[in-house]
Design an enzyme around this catalytic site. Structure first.
Site, mmCIF file in Angstrom:
data_model
loop_
_atom_site.group_PDB
_atom_site.id
_atom_site.type_symbol
_atom_site.label_atom_id
_atom_site.label_comp_id
_atom_site.label_asym_id
_atom_site.label_seq_id
_atom_site.Cartn_x
_atom_site.Cartn_y
_atom_site.Cartn_z
ATOM 1 N N ALA A 193 75.219 63.465 1.802
ATOM 2 C CA ALA A 193 74.856 63.397 3.214
ATOM 3 C C ALA A 193 75.544 62.214 3.864
ATOM 4 O O ALA A 193 75.739 61.172 3.250
ATOM 5 C CB ALA A 193 73.340 63.272 3.359
ATOM 6 N N VAL A 194 75.899 62.388 5.146
ATOM 7 C CA VAL A 194 76.570 61.353 5.925
ATOM 8 C C VAL A 194 75.872 61.231 7.268
ATOM 9 O O VAL A 194 75.500 62.246 7.877
ATOM 10 C CB VAL A 194 78.069 61.692 6.132
ATOM 11 C CG1 VAL A 194 78.755 60.633 6.984
ATOM 12 C CG2 VAL A 194 78.780 61.841 4.789
ATOM 13 N N ARG A 200 83.191 63.344 9.555
ATOM 14 C CA ARG A 200 84.617 63.602 9.786
ATOM 15 C C ARG A 200 85.434 62.312 9.835
ATOM 16 O O ARG A 200 86.422 62.215 10.564
ATOM 17 C CB ARG A 200 84.821 64.421 11.064
ATOM 18 C CG ARG A 200 84.210 65.825 10.973
ATOM 19 C CD ARG A 200 84.417 66.616 12.238
ATOM 20 N NE ARG A 200 83.953 67.973 12.064
ATOM 21 C CZ ARG A 200 82.684 68.351 12.252
ATOM 22 N NH1 ARG A 200 81.785 67.458 12.635
ATOM 23 N NH2 ARG A 200 82.330 69.614 12.051
ATOM 24 N N LYS A 201 84.990 61.326 9.060
ATOM 25 C CA LYS A 201 85.717 60.056 8.956
ATOM 26 C C LYS A 201 85.986 59.697 7.499
ATOM 27 O O LYS A 201 86.078 58.530 7.146
ATOM 28 C CB LYS A 201 84.924 58.941 9.650
ATOM 29 C CG LYS A 201 84.777 59.145 11.156
ATOM 30 C CD LYS A 201 84.023 57.996 11.816
ATOM 31 C CE LYS A 201 83.922 58.216 13.323
ATOM 32 N NZ LYS A 201 83.200 57.105 13.997
ATOM 33 N N ALA A 204 82.599 61.529 3.236
ATOM 34 C CA ALA A 204 82.297 62.511 2.194
ATOM 35 C C ALA A 204 83.399 62.548 1.139
ATOM 36 O O ALA A 204 83.129 62.687 -0.060
ATOM 37 C CB ALA A 204 82.101 63.893 2.809
ATOM 38 N N SER A 205 84.633 62.414 1.564
ATOM 39 C CA SER A 205 85.754 62.440 0.617
ATOM 40 C C SER A 205 85.685 61.265 -0.354
ATOM 41 O O SER A 205 85.914 61.429 -1.560
ATOM 42 C CB SER A 205 87.087 62.406 1.377
ATOM 43 O OG SER A 205 87.251 63.552 2.187
ATOM 44 N N ASP A 231 79.676 78.271 4.746
ATOM 45 C CA ASP A 231 79.913 76.913 5.241
ATOM 46 C C ASP A 231 81.368 76.544 4.958
ATOM 47 O O ASP A 231 81.697 75.864 3.989
ATOM 48 C CB ASP A 231 78.961 75.927 4.553
ATOM 49 C CG ASP A 231 78.973 74.559 5.213
ATOM 50 O OD1 ASP A 231 79.921 74.280 5.976
ATOM 51 O OD2 ASP A 231 78.040 73.760 4.972
ATOM 52 N N TYR A 238 85.539 70.536 -0.296
ATOM 53 C CA TYR A 238 85.517 70.593 -1.753
ATOM 54 C C TYR A 238 86.848 71.073 -2.314
ATOM 55 O O TYR A 238 87.315 70.575 -3.338
ATOM 56 C CB TYR A 238 84.384 71.502 -2.215
ATOM 57 C CG TYR A 238 83.016 71.005 -1.807
ATOM 58 C CD1 TYR A 238 82.693 69.656 -1.860
ATOM 59 C CD2 TYR A 238 82.032 71.882 -1.364
ATOM 60 C CE1 TYR A 238 81.454 69.194 -1.487
ATOM 61 C CE2 TYR A 238 80.771 71.438 -0.995
ATOM 62 C CZ TYR A 238 80.493 70.087 -1.055
ATOM 63 O OH TYR A 238 79.269 69.635 -0.683
#
Length: 272
Positions: A193-194, A200-201, A204-205, A231, A238
């Site tokens: 979770a972010v 989009r920054k 998550a990556s 999704d 991923y």
């Protein structure tokens, strides 16, 4: 009548409660008051721990293993990875940070309601916190970790802000092991979770990269996660991180009202 609304957010993982045993029903902490603007969680857990930061941008497995060893029985270690302005480390087991983690996951997975929305959100947040405490209490330090992403710049009051979180748990589901050649266990990634303002920054990556680094430290060859079939944003994330889809939920399980079909994705880690 209470009407549910879906969040218009980039929800990356939906298997948030998947690692709870079937017999476990998370409950709010005993001092939680749903009618108070903030739930009270006063227990201090390992309050004296201090962060051990690693200056290396991309630490080696040997360096990380040494950091794990330095953490003793706490299983604590310094930065796993850093990049794009973020760095990822293991969560510190103290009340303020655990509440921050619960808040990030609650904001990502909670579905608002029309009536008493604030009350239900606090209740959901308390259940997330209870689940985190359950996993910490019942998991050895080398079989479960909560990883947090934070800014690399100092914030107000000289504190660093948590912006994302992910859970990593050792699993051995036979239905999954059939896709993993030569493995009897694997690392399952969930609860990623972010915070809305930081999506989009690349947060998550960097969290996913930290999961891979942790797999190398713990000696696991495969990472596994699940996502909703429809999704496409999450699946693209991923795929870009090296995961590949190997199966999906049986069609009859997704025919229930309100149930979306899930897909299983795996990644083989580079252990060299």
């Amino acid at each position: 009548m209470v009407v549910l609304h879906h969040l218009n957010t980039f929800t990356i993982s939906m298997e948030f409660f998947s690692h709870f045993p079937w017999s476990f029903t998370p409950t709010p902490p005993s001092r939680f008051n749903i009618f108070h603007p903030r739930f009270l969680f006063l227990q201090k857990v390992n309050k004296s721990q201090h962060l051990c930061h690693c200056s290396s941008v991309s630490p080696s497995s040997q360096q990380l293993q040494e950091q794990v060893a330095d953490g003793g029985g706490t299983g604590h270690f310094g930065n796993l990875v850093q990049g794009y302005g973020w760095k990822v480390r293991k969560m510190v087991e103290e009340d303020h940070e655990m509440r921050s983690v619960a808040n990030i996951q609650a904001e990502s997975f909670y579905e608002p309601v029309i009536l008493f929305n604030d009350v239900f959100f606090q209740f959901f947040q308390a259940e997330v916190l209870a689940g985190l405490l359950y996993r910490l209490k019942n998991s050895p330090p080398d079989r479960y970790a909560c990883l947090v992403a934070e800014t690399m710049t100092r914030e107000i009051e000289d504190r660093q802000k948590l912006v994302g979180v992910v859970d990593v748990t050792v699993f051995r589901d036979e239905s999954v092991l059939g896709y993993l050649s030569g493995a009897d266990e694997y690392l399952y990634v969930s609860g990623i979770a972010v915070l809305p303002d930081f999506r989009r920054k690349k947060v998550a990556s960097i969290l996913l990269k930290a999961c891979e680094m942790l797999a190398n430290v713990w000696g696991y060859k495969y990472l596994v996660l699940r996502a909703y079939e429809d999704d496409w944003g999450a699946r693209k994330l991923y795929t870009n991180a090296g995961y590949r889809m190997v199966s999906g939920d049986p069609l009859w399980t997704s025919s229930w009202i309100g149930r979306r079909r899930r897909v299983l994705l795996i990644k083989q880690c580079n252990t060299t």
